[in-house]
Design a protein around this motif. Structure first.
Motif, PDB file in Angstrom:
ATOM      1  N   LEU A  34      24.863 -11.614 -10.887  1.00 54.35           N
ATOM      2  CA  LEU A  34      23.562 -11.840 -11.504  1.00 54.35           C
ATOM      3  C   LEU A  34      22.426 -11.592 -10.518  1.00 54.35           C
ATOM      4  O   LEU A  34      21.401 -11.002 -10.881  1.00 54.35           O
ATOM      5  N   VAL A  35      22.588 -12.029  -9.283  1.00 57.04           N
ATOM      6  CA  VAL A  35      21.548 -11.814  -8.271  1.00 57.04           C
ATOM      7  C   VAL A  35      21.412 -10.332  -7.952  1.00 57.04           C
ATOM      8  O   VAL A  35      20.296  -9.806  -7.845  1.00 57.04           O
ATOM      9  N   LEU A  36      22.537  -9.631  -7.818  1.00 55.61           N
ATOM     10  CA  LEU A  36      22.484  -8.205  -7.498  1.00 55.61           C
ATOM     11  C   LEU A  36      21.880  -7.391  -8.637  1.00 55.61           C
ATOM     12  O   LEU A  36      21.244  -6.366  -8.404  1.00 55.61           O
ATOM     13  N   ARG A  37      22.048  -7.861  -9.865  1.00 61.39           N
ATOM     14  CA  ARG A  37      21.444  -7.186 -11.025  1.00 61.39           C
ATOM     15  C   ARG A  37      20.027  -7.676 -11.310  1.00 61.39           C
ATOM     16  O   ARG A  37      19.424  -7.274 -12.297  1.00 61.39           O
ATOM     17  N   ARG A  38      19.489  -8.548 -10.436  1.00 53.92           N
ATOM     18  CA  ARG A  38      18.156  -9.117 -10.588  1.00 53.92           C
ATOM     19  C   ARG A  38      18.016  -9.834 -11.932  1.00 53.92           C
ATOM     20  O   ARG A  38      17.006  -9.721 -12.615  1.00 53.92           O
ATOM     21  N   PHE A  39      19.042 -10.574 -12.264  1.00 55.93           N
ATOM     22  CA  PHE A  39      19.079 -11.335 -13.504  1.00 55.93           C
ATOM     23  C   PHE A  39      19.416 -12.780 -13.196  1.00 55.93           C
ATOM     24  O   PHE A  39      20.002 -13.471 -14.020  1.00 55.93           O
ATOM     25  N   SER A  40      19.009 -13.237 -11.996  1.00 55.41           N
ATOM     26  CA  SER A  40      19.472 -14.531 -11.507  1.00 55.41           C
ATOM     27  C   SER A  40      18.900 -15.708 -12.285  1.00 55.41           C
ATOM     28  O   SER A  40      19.519 -16.778 -12.329  1.00 55.41           O
ATOM     29  N   MET A  41      17.731 -15.539 -12.895  1.00 50.49           N
ATOM     30  CA  MET A  41      17.119 -16.664 -13.601  1.00 50.49           C
ATOM     31  C   MET A  41      17.733 -16.887 -14.979  1.00 50.49           C
ATOM     32  O   MET A  41      17.263 -17.731 -15.740  1.00 50.49           O
ATOM     33  N   ILE A  42      18.785 -16.130 -15.298  1.00 49.40           N
ATOM     34  CA  ILE A  42      19.444 -16.338 -16.586  1.00 49.40           C
ATOM     35  C   ILE A  42      20.032 -17.746 -16.674  1.00 49.40           C
ATOM     36  O   ILE A  42      20.112 -18.329 -17.761  1.00 49.40           O
ATOM     37  N   LEU A 156      34.032  -4.155 -11.738  1.00 48.10           N
ATOM     38  CA  LEU A 156      32.876  -5.040 -11.631  1.00 48.10           C
ATOM     39  C   LEU A 156      31.900  -4.554 -10.565  1.00 48.10           C
ATOM     40  O   LEU A 156      30.679  -4.620 -10.748  1.00 48.10           O
ATOM     41  N   PHE A 157      32.447  -4.041  -9.481  1.00 49.23           N
ATOM     42  CA  PHE A 157      31.613  -3.491  -8.408  1.00 49.23           C
ATOM     43  C   PHE A 157      30.797  -2.306  -8.927  1.00 49.23           C
ATOM     44  O   PHE A 157      29.579  -2.219  -8.709  1.00 49.23           O
ATOM     45  N   ALA A 158      31.461  -1.397  -9.640  1.00 51.16           N
ATOM     46  CA  ALA A 158      30.767  -0.214 -10.154  1.00 51.16           C
ATOM     47  C   ALA A 158      29.723  -0.576 -11.198  1.00 51.16           C
ATOM     48  O   ALA A 158      28.604  -0.056 -11.187  1.00 51.16           O
ATOM     49  N   VAL A 159      30.071  -1.486 -12.102  1.00 55.58           N
ATOM     50  CA  VAL A 159      29.147  -1.881 -13.164  1.00 55.58           C
ATOM     51  C   VAL A 159      27.930  -2.596 -12.588  1.00 55.58           C
ATOM     52  O   VAL A 159      26.807  -2.447 -13.087  1.00 55.58           O
ATOM     53  N   THR A 160      28.130  -3.372 -11.543  1.00 56.48           N
ATOM     54  CA  THR A 160      27.038  -4.135 -10.948  1.00 56.48           C
ATOM     55  C   THR A 160      26.033  -3.227 -10.248  1.00 56.48           C
ATOM     56  O   THR A 160      24.816  -3.394 -10.405  1.00 56.48           O
ATOM     57  N   PRO A 163      25.606   1.148 -13.297  1.00 57.25           N
ATOM     58  CA  PRO A 163      26.192   1.195 -14.639  1.00 57.25           C
ATOM     59  C   PRO A 163      26.318   2.604 -15.191  1.00 57.25           C
ATOM     60  O   PRO A 163      27.275   2.913 -15.907  1.00 57.25           O
ATOM     61  N   SER A 164      25.367   3.480 -14.871  1.00 53.93           N
ATOM     62  CA  SER A 164      25.427   4.854 -15.374  1.00 53.93           C
ATOM     63  C   SER A 164      26.641   5.587 -14.818  1.00 53.93           C
ATOM     64  O   SER A 164      27.351   6.289 -15.550  1.00 53.93           O
ATOM     65  N   PHE A 165      26.875   5.417 -13.513  1.00 54.17           N
ATOM     66  CA  PHE A 165      28.056   6.037 -12.904  1.00 54.17           C
ATOM     67  C   PHE A 165      29.339   5.445 -13.477  1.00 54.17           C
ATOM     68  O   PHE A 165      30.316   6.167 -13.706  1.00 54.17           O
ATOM     69  N   ALA A 166      29.333   4.149 -13.734  1.00 55.26           N
ATOM     70  CA  ALA A 166      30.510   3.501 -14.307  1.00 55.26           C
ATOM     71  C   ALA A 166      30.818   4.062 -15.690  1.00 55.26           C
ATOM     72  O   ALA A 166      31.976   4.329 -16.026  1.00 55.26           O
ATOM     73  N   ILE A 175      30.588  -3.395 -22.303  1.00 54.12           N
ATOM     74  CA  ILE A 175      31.623  -4.391 -22.569  1.00 54.12           C
ATOM     75  C   ILE A 175      31.743  -5.358 -21.394  1.00 54.12           C
ATOM     76  O   ILE A 175      31.859  -6.578 -21.579  1.00 54.12           O
ATOM     77  N   TYR A 176      31.689  -4.824 -20.177  1.00 51.78           N
ATOM     78  CA  TYR A 176      31.770  -5.693 -18.997  1.00 51.78           C
ATOM     79  C   TYR A 176      30.572  -6.641 -18.941  1.00 51.78           C
ATOM     80  O   TYR A 176      30.715  -7.816 -18.585  1.00 51.78           O
ATOM     81  N   HIS A 177      29.411  -6.142 -19.293  1.00 46.49           N
ATOM     82  CA  HIS A 177      28.224  -7.004 -19.302  1.00 46.49           C
ATOM     83  C   HIS A 177      28.351  -8.097 -20.353  1.00 46.49           C
ATOM     84  O   HIS A 177      27.926  -9.247 -20.126  1.00 46.49           O
ATOM     85  N   MET A 178      28.927  -7.767 -21.506  1.00 44.95           N
ATOM     86  CA  MET A 178      29.097  -8.773 -22.554  1.00 44.95           C
ATOM     87  C   MET A 178      30.102  -9.843 -22.140  1.00 44.95           C
ATOM     88  O   MET A 178      29.896 -11.026 -22.381  1.00 44.95           O
ATOM     89  N   VAL A 179      31.197  -9.411 -21.498  1.00 47.68           N
ATOM     90  CA  VAL A 179      32.187 -10.384 -21.007  1.00 47.68           C
ATOM     91  C   VAL A 179      31.557 -11.276 -19.946  1.00 47.68           C
ATOM     92  O   VAL A 179      31.755 -12.501 -19.931  1.00 47.68           O
ATOM     93  N   HIS A 180      30.782 -10.660 -19.069  1.00 49.43           N
ATOM     94  CA  HIS A 180      30.106 -11.426 -18.023  1.00 49.43           C
ATOM     95  C   HIS A 180      29.111 -12.408 -18.633  1.00 49.43           C
ATOM     96  O   HIS A 180      28.988 -13.562 -18.172  1.00 49.43           O
TER      97      HIS A 180
END
Length: 274
Positions: A34-42, A156-160, A163-166, A175-180
């Motif tokens: 979440l921090v690496l995706r700049r979504f930490s305040m979720i 998870l590393f690639a998606v984080t 995401p485009s390359f993944a 799907i990985y984001h939804m599971v996360h």
């Protein structure tokens, strides 16, 4: 030593230590991504949504987790959808949902007698009130999280990070984001028992940021974040037992102290290199 042995003879304290340790581990693993995706305040936003859902459960006299988990999960999916479609950025989506849900929870509680001890515990944290069923939920959740990182580490590393390359390599990032998001929702709702809705976001942010002060690889950040989160929880619980302090606030202050220590260590290491 005899005092601590006496403490551990109480079942409620044993449940608190086991549940809190597992929650700290889960939140640390989720927090890195979440921090690496700049979504930490979720965490802060979803905890407010969870408070509104728990107020609704109190009004309906329903099981808190059975109401809160679906509501928070739907909110996390909605945030993800808004962020990916570009309609509203992540921070704005979190602000809208969290403030609205918190206001709804306050209104529901005000016009009924829903503000009781249990609901206040979710707001401020009451880990010593964990039940045996809560501990089993923590065990299952921690097992799922650890297995997820062991078997899906590279995805998870690639998606984080890209995401485009993944997606181009056949990894379904959505799907990985939804599971996360699902795992984050469940962890937030359960973690509210430990830290309360007002402080749960600190348990997500501090371990990851602390590990990043001295670690440079994704693997080392994940491992250091997990160890830091669990260590800060145990130290916070130690202070609670010694001086009868609030659990959530004690853990946050220990986490802050650890963060400042790691900042100093990182700055010293950087200075020596130069």
């Amino acid at each position: 030593m005899s005092l601590f042995l006496e403490y551990f003879s109480y079942g409620f304290l044993t449940r608190a230590l086991i549940g809190g340790t597992l929650i700290s581990l889960c939140v640390a693993l989720l927090g890195v991504n979440l921090v690496l995706r700049r979504f930490s305040m979720i965490g802060d936003g979803l905890s407010h949504v969870g408070f509104g859902a728990l107020a609704l459960a109190a009004v309906l006299n329903a099981a808190p987790l059975l109401v809160a988990i679906p509501f928070v999960t739907l909110a996390s999916f909605f945030m993800l959808w808004l962020n990916e479609r570009g309609k509203i950025n992540g921070d704005a989506a979190i602000a809208i949902l969290s403030s609205s849900a918190l206001a709804a929870g306050v209104l529901l509680s005000y016009h009924s007698d829903a503000i009781n001890t249990d609901l206040s515990g979710y707001l401020f944290g009451s880990i010593l009130g964990m039940k045996q069923s809560d501990v089993w939920v923590c065990i299952v959740l921690a097992a799922v999280m650890v297995l997820l990182y062991l078997f899906l580490y590279h995805s998870l590393f690639a998606v984080t990070f890209d995401p485009s390359f993944a997606n181009a390599t056949g990894t379904p990032s959505t799907i990985y984001h939804m599971v996360h998001a699902l795992l984050t929702s469940v962890t937030i709702v359960i973690g509210m028992r430990l830290m309360g809705a007002l402080l749960i976001s600190s348990l997500i942010i501090f371990p990851a940021l602390t590990a990043m002060r001295i670690c440079r690889s994704y693997r080392s950040v994940v491992l250091c974040s997990s160890a830091t989160s669990v260590g800060c929880f145990l130290c916070g619980m130690l202070f609670v037992l010694l001086w009868d302090l609030p659990v959530g606030a004690s853990i946050v202050m220990v986490s802050l102290g650890c963060f400042l220590l790691f900042c100093a260590i990182g700055a010293l290491a950087k200075h020596r290199k130069t």
